[in-house]
Design a protein around this motif. Structure first.
Motif, short mmCIF file in Angstrom:
data_model
loop_
_atom_site.label_atom_id
_atom_site.label_comp_id
_atom_site.label_asym_id
_atom_site.label_seq_id
_atom_site.Cartn_x
_atom_site.Cartn_y
_atom_site.Cartn_z
N THR A 202 -73.52 -31.72 -36.48
CA THR A 202 -73.76 -31.21 -35.10
C THR A 202 -74.12 -32.31 -34.02
OG1 THR A 202 -76.41 -31.53 -35.65
CG2 THR A 202 -75.06 -29.38 -36.40
N ALA A 203 -73.66 -33.45 -34.34
CA ALA A 203 -73.75 -34.48 -33.21
C ALA A 203 -72.92 -34.20 -31.75
CB ALA A 203 -73.55 -35.94 -33.56
N THR A 204 -71.74 -33.92 -32.37
CA THR A 204 -70.86 -33.44 -30.96
C THR A 204 -71.20 -32.58 -30.15
OG1 THR A 204 -68.90 -34.38 -32.32
CG2 THR A 204 -68.37 -32.97 -30.42
N GLU A 205 -71.83 -31.51 -30.71
CA GLU A 205 -72.26 -30.35 -29.90
C GLU A 205 -73.56 -30.81 -29.29
OE1 GLU A 205 -74.29 -25.95 -30.71
OE2 GLU A 205 -73.22 -26.86 -32.24
N ARG A 206 -74.48 -31.57 -29.94
CA ARG A 206 -75.62 -32.04 -29.20
C ARG A 206 -75.41 -32.93 -27.90
NH1 ARG A 206 -80.63 -31.19 -27.46
NH2 ARG A 206 -81.99 -32.70 -27.63
N VAL A 207 -74.31 -33.93 -28.27
CA VAL A 207 -73.90 -34.73 -27.06
C VAL A 207 -73.32 -33.92 -25.90
CG1 VAL A 207 -72.35 -36.52 -26.33
CG2 VAL A 207 -73.72 -36.68 -28.51
N ALA A 208 -72.70 -33.09 -26.30
CA ALA A 208 -71.99 -32.05 -25.20
C ALA A 208 -72.86 -31.24 -24.37
CB ALA A 208 -71.05 -31.28 -25.94
N ASP A 209 -73.92 -30.84 -25.36
CA ASP A 209 -74.81 -30.05 -24.36
C ASP A 209 -75.57 -30.73 -23.74
OD1 ASP A 209 -74.21 -27.79 -25.66
OD2 ASP A 209 -75.81 -27.89 -27.33
N ARG A 210 -76.15 -32.09 -23.89
CA ARG A 210 -77.13 -32.91 -23.19
C ARG A 210 -76.18 -33.44 -21.73
NH1 ARG A 210 -80.64 -30.48 -23.34
NH2 ARG A 210 -81.33 -32.05 -21.74
N LEU A 211 -74.63 -33.64 -22.00
CA LEU A 211 -74.06 -33.94 -21.05
C LEU A 211 -73.85 -33.04 -19.99
CD1 LEU A 211 -71.06 -35.66 -22.91
CD2 LEU A 211 -72.68 -37.02 -21.30
N ALA A 212 -73.73 -31.64 -20.33
CA ALA A 212 -73.70 -30.51 -19.54
C ALA A 212 -75.05 -30.17 -18.71
CB ALA A 212 -73.43 -29.36 -20.16
N ALA A 213 -76.29 -30.99 -19.31
CA ALA A 213 -77.39 -30.52 -18.47
C ALA A 213 -77.63 -31.97 -17.63
CB ALA A 213 -78.64 -30.94 -19.76
N GLY A 214 -76.43 -32.88 -17.38
CA GLY A 214 -76.47 -33.77 -16.37
C GLY A 214 -77.13 -35.18 -16.83
#
Length: 376
Positions: free
Chosen positions: A282-294
């Motif tokens: 789930t690391a890729t999804e987690r990183v993508a989510d946090r990048l989307a949050a700025g």
């Protein structure tokens, strides 16, 4: 009117030391640095020293006033005991009230090296070293410079990691300088540490001997070395108040271990930047989510060649640090990577969870404690 001079505390001296393998004696400059450090230690001062594990903040282990300076410089709680470094097994035996068979077998197989043994302490060991407990943690380091320093100082050295309490341990002299500044007067600089993780701590007062802190020597390696069973370390406790042994949230095996070994506090080895360990799935999804949050993210990644990782790495807000798939190499890189990322003004560090198993236990332990914060 001339400006009023401002007295600023001076930074410590960095003294390079080098003792190539296979040589009988160090170069003149190294010998002089060792002699200076030995004089400081013998006079009750602190010196930052290299070992094969991490850099240590050393004082005469038999001088309670000198040892108190370690706690003051680190901001270390008095409930956290120190490891005592010795030049050889004979010195270790003098500091022990009892030398069990497990200690004899373990030290014969693994000393000098990244193994600390816990035994009952002799009366001459000050209580401040052992957090008031009845046992002492002893290690004979493999690094030749360190053993020669102990011999010349004429005393065993109490030496926890040379950093502020709970922070990431130093694996270079520069890390020590950045973390302690003028709290130490001399740093012996031997370059990067060989292992990059603190020693394995083995409690030899119980049967079978039990690992209190995992380190470069795994439970499987120790069992093979000593020819008998070794109980693995307890898992870190990741809930409850972030405090010391004997207080709420510190019960059972971990509370007992805390009085015998350093490295047992729930939060430890932690960078300034918030860190979270995420399963690889789930690391890729987690990183993508946090990048989307700025957020600006540093990612210690075990699969940097993965297509999804490469796509995310195109973001200027993400710094991917490829990590080795072999545990010893990973251990050498871990603290250095965390130190480097802490200088990048990131919002979060994401770390891929490492595999299960004895070989990865030390790294899993450090990451678990590094991600733990008060109130989580």
């Amino acid at each position: 009117m001339p400006p009023v001079p401002v007295n600023r505390p001076s930074l410590p001296t960095l003294a390079p030391v080098d003792w190539p393998a296979g040589t009988d004696r160090p170069a003149a400059a190294t010998a002089a640095a060792i002699a200076t450090a030995a004089e400081l230690l013998a006079s009750g001062r602190l010196v930052a020293i290299p070992t094969e594990t991490v850099y240590g903040l050393a004082a005469n282990a038999l001088d309670p006033d000198a040892v108190a300076l370690i706690f003051r410089a680190k901001g270390r709680p008095a409930s956290n005991p120190l490891i005592v470094h010795v030049a050889d097994t004979a010195m270790a035996r003098r500091l022990a009230a009892d030398w069990p068979e497990a200690a004899e077998r373990a030290t014969a197989a693994c000393w000098p090296g990244p193994l600390t043994v816990v035994v009952k302490k002799a009366p001459e060991v000050p209580d401040i070293v052992t957090a008031g407990g009845p046992t002492v943690a002893l290690r004979c380091p493999a690094f030749h410079v360190t053993r020669r320093l102990i011999e010349q100082a004429g005393c065993p050295l109490a030496a926890p990691s040379a950093n502020r309490s709970e922070a990431v341990s130093p694996t270079t002299a520069q890390h020590v300088l950045e973390g302690l500044g003028n709290r130490v007067g001399l740093i012996l600089d031997a370059g990067p540490c060989e292992h990059g993780l603190e020693s394995t701590v083995l409690d030899c007062t119980v049967v079978p001997p039990r690992i209190l802190r995992p380190g470069p020597l795994s439970a499987d390696q120790l069992a093979a070395a000593i020819g008998g069973e070794v109980a693995p370390a307890a898992q870190p406790v990741n809930s409850g108040p972030d405090d010391q042994a004997g207080e709420p949230g510190r019960v059972g095996q971990e509370a007992e271990a805390a009085s015998r070994s350093p490295g047992q506090r729930r939060r430890h080895y932690a960078p300034r930047t918030p860190l979270e360990v995420v399963p690889m799935a789930t690391a890729t999804e987690r990183v993508a989510d946090r990048l989307a949050a700025g957020e600006r993210i540093g990612w210690l990644c075990l699969s940097p060649a993965d297509a999804a990782v490469r796509r995310l790495a195109a973001s200027p807000a993400l710094l991917v640090v490829p990590m080795p798939e072999e545990p010893a190499a990973y251990g050498r890189m871990l603290y250095a990577s965390l130190h480097a990322l802490d200088h990048r003004e990131l919002d979060r560090l994401v770390v891929d969870a490492v595999p299960d198993g004895s070989a990865w236990a030390a790294i899993a332990d450090r990451l678990s404690r590094a991600q733990c914060t008060a109130g989580r």
